[in-house]
Design a protein around this motif. Structure first.
Motif, PDB file in Angstrom:
ATOM      1  N   GLN A 152       0.763  -0.929   0.105  1.00  0.00           N
ATOM      2  CA  GLN A 152       0.207   0.066   0.261  1.00  0.00           C
ATOM      3  C   GLN A 152       1.022   0.923   0.164  1.00  0.00           C
ATOM      4  O   GLN A 152      -0.004   2.399  -0.727  1.00  0.00           O
ATOM      5  N   THR A 155       1.545   2.095  -3.742  1.00  0.00           N
ATOM      6  CA  THR A 155       0.595   2.306  -4.683  1.00  0.00           C
ATOM      7  C   THR A 155       0.166   3.603  -3.797  1.00  0.00           C
ATOM      8  O   THR A 155      -0.517   3.927  -4.589  1.00  0.00           O
ATOM      9  N   GLN A 158      -3.554   3.935  -3.215  1.00  0.00           N
ATOM     10  CA  GLN A 158      -4.462   4.060  -4.424  1.00  0.00           C
ATOM     11  C   GLN A 158      -4.328   2.722  -5.195  1.00  0.00           C
ATOM     12  O   GLN A 158      -3.678   1.632  -5.049  1.00  0.00           O
ATOM     13  N   ILE A 159      -5.393   2.712  -6.281  1.00  0.00           N
ATOM     14  CA  ILE A 159      -5.218   1.382  -7.676  1.00  0.00           C
ATOM     15  C   ILE A 159      -4.661   2.025  -7.860  1.00  0.00           C
ATOM     16  O   ILE A 159      -5.271   2.981  -9.254  1.00  0.00           O
ATOM     17  N   THR A 161      -3.145   1.838 -12.406  1.00  0.00           N
ATOM     18  CA  THR A 161      -3.971   1.760 -13.657  1.00  0.00           C
ATOM     19  C   THR A 161      -3.137   1.574 -14.460  1.00  0.00           C
ATOM     20  O   THR A 161      -1.833   2.786 -14.579  1.00  0.00           O
ATOM     21  N   SER A 245      -2.397  -9.052 -11.414  1.00  0.00           N
ATOM     22  CA  SER A 245      -2.128  -7.337 -11.665  1.00  0.00           C
ATOM     23  C   SER A 245      -2.714  -7.468 -13.487  1.00  0.00           C
ATOM     24  O   SER A 245      -3.443  -6.331 -14.039  1.00  0.00           O
ATOM     25  N   THR A 248      -6.363  -7.705 -15.196  1.00  0.00           N
ATOM     26  CA  THR A 248      -6.508  -6.488 -14.320  1.00  0.00           C
ATOM     27  C   THR A 248      -6.193  -5.398 -15.306  1.00  0.00           C
ATOM     28  O   THR A 248      -6.504  -3.814 -14.539  1.00  0.00           O
ATOM     29  N   ALA A 250      -4.273  -3.589 -13.456  1.00  0.00           N
ATOM     30  CA  ALA A 250      -4.154  -2.942 -11.901  1.00  0.00           C
ATOM     31  C   ALA A 250      -3.737  -3.260 -10.948  1.00  0.00           C
ATOM     32  O   ALA A 250      -3.496  -4.870 -10.545  1.00  0.00           O
ATOM     33  N   ASP A 252      -3.621  -3.395  -6.127  1.00  0.00           N
ATOM     34  CA  ASP A 252      -4.884  -3.211  -5.672  1.00  0.00           C
ATOM     35  C   ASP A 252      -3.482  -3.548  -4.617  1.00  0.00           C
ATOM     36  O   ASP A 252      -3.660  -4.614  -4.227  1.00  0.00           O
ATOM     37  N   ASN A 254      -4.247  -3.516  -1.579  1.00  0.00           N
ATOM     38  CA  ASN A 254      -5.139  -3.731  -0.477  1.00  0.00           C
ATOM     39  C   ASN A 254      -5.810  -5.359  -0.678  1.00  0.00           C
ATOM     40  O   ASN A 254      -5.889  -6.139   0.444  1.00  0.00           O
ATOM     41  N   ASN A 255      -5.829  -5.531  -1.846  1.00  0.00           N
ATOM     42  CA  ASN A 255      -7.279  -6.316  -2.038  1.00  0.00           C
ATOM     43  C   ASN A 255      -6.360  -7.932  -3.005  1.00  0.00           C
ATOM     44  O   ASN A 255      -6.807  -8.478  -2.983  1.00  0.00           O
ATOM     45  N   ALA A 256      -5.164  -7.161  -3.785  1.00  0.00           N
ATOM     46  CA  ALA A 256      -4.707  -8.340  -4.708  1.00  0.00           C
ATOM     47  C   ALA A 256      -4.180  -9.656  -3.516  1.00  0.00           C
ATOM     48  O   ALA A 256      -3.304  -9.605  -3.001  1.00  0.00           O
TER      49      ALA A 256
END
Length: 363
Positions: A152, A155, A158-159, A161, A245, A248, A250, A252, A254-256
């Motif tokens: 995090q 990034t 943020q996500i 892209t 990644s 998508t 992208a 993430d 937090n959730n990847a």
């Protein structure tokens, strides 16, 4: 008369129950999706539910294969989800800063940075477990917690892209009509099988998992073996992070890869590898990962409410594990034989001795 021994031998094979459950789960989808097994060719690409299961299950297969070798040494790696997030975050962060995101040199350098970070995480885990003697569940918990925060930080919460066609190929592209990720998984699995079953490496891993101290005493460098498997597991998680990644476009932090370590452990257990270490099965792990992914697909296909899907998933996993237990099968399926089995009578010569034994008198 000959079918019974053959059937018994078949049911005792370590892959029988995982494959049987996989087939059952696939068939369960047919009433809800009649064309579930249909595979269509569109724009030169193969599409269908079976292709999607393998495609979306590719990251889990990779992580589970790496986890298999770690568990075979008697360890466990809870950091793979964080490694997935770190790898994807670093790679996408570097690509997003490039003027030309589709430049092959920039993409390859980004891949190298991401995978190098994964290898460093594996070296750290192996160092703590093998050199410092820290329990694997504690050693890997450090990166599981801190690594997610590092992702995090990369990034900025943020996500990120990206718009890179070469990078998109890894997890979302096609080659020879099939998803490219399938070829990556096939290559990793094939190399792992060759190294562990065609060389002495597999025996060394099983030896360390069976008894690390005894292995050391006979000349096996158990510390190096442990460090190696943690590095390999992290590398597999890093490749899975690239797939997720890339699919998508992208990252993430937090959730990847969130909770993928639990699914990987379940896949290894379903595949027949003991958590106590020792013998392992790469093929069983692949089948176990497909069972997990097929179960996830089935949950959405039959319309299980989202608030109860984890409970449904846990129930199926428990059933699979119970069916693999020889004691459970003996009690359930062998119950009909209980009437034919009688307790062995006490030896005749022991009866007089029992009668001749003095009795204690209580006054």
């Amino acid at each position: 008369m000959t079918t019974t021994p053959r059937w018994r031998a078949l049911t005792h094979h370590h892959l029988f129950w995982p494959v049987a459950v996989l087939v059952i789960l696939l068939l369960v989808n047919v009433p809800f999706t009649p064309d579930f097994f249909a595979i269509k060719m569109t724009d030169g690409h193969l599409y269908g539910s079976l292709v999607s299961i393998v495609l979306f299950g590719s990251p889990l297969i990779l992580v589970a294969v790496g986890m298999t070798l770690v568990i075979a040494t008697g360890g466990i790696d809870l950091s793979v989800g964080a490694v997935v997030a770190i790898t994807g975050a670093l790679t996408c962060s570097y690509i997003s800063d490039q003027a030309d995101q589709s430049a092959l040199s920039g993409v390859f350098l980004a891949l190298g940075i991401g995978l190098a970070a994964a290898i460093v995480c594996g070296l750290w885990n192996g160092f703590l477990v093998a050199r410092m003697g820290i329990q694997p569940i504690i050693a890997t918990l450090i990166i599981m917690v801190a690594g997610r925060g590092v992702a995090q930080l990369i990034t900025d919460g943020q996500i990120i892209t990206v718009n890179s066609e070469p990078y998109k190929l890894i997890g979302g592209g096609y080659w020879l009509t099939l998803p490219f990720s399938i070829f990556i998984v096939a290559a990793v699995v094939a190399v792992t099988v060759v190294l562990t079953r065609r060389t002495a490496l597999g025996l060394l891993v099983e030896s360390v998992g069976g008894n690390a101290e005894a292995s050391r005493l006979v000349g096996i460098r158990s510390m190096r073996i442990k460090i190696m498997v943690y590095v390999f597991c992290a590398l597999c998680a890093g490749i899975a992070g690239l797939m997720i990644s890339s699919n998508t476009s992208a990252a993430d932090g937090n959730n990847a890869g969130l909770w993928i370590e639990l699914d990987a452990i379940l896949a290894v257990v379903i595949g027949g590898t003991s958590l106590l270490g020792g013998r392992f099965s790469i093929g069983g792990t692949v089948v176990g990962a497909l069972v997990i992914q097929t179960l996830t697909t089935t949950i959405y296909t039959i319309g299980v409410p989202t608030q109860t899907n984890l409970v449904f998933k846990a129930a199926v996993v428990i059933i699979v594990c119970l069916m693999q237990s020889p004691k459970f099968r003996a009690k359930v399926f062998g119950a009909r034989l209980g009437g034919k089995q009688t307790a062995a009578p006490a030896p005749a010569e022991t009866a007089p001795a029992a009668e001749a034994s003095p009795k204690m008198e209580v006054s």
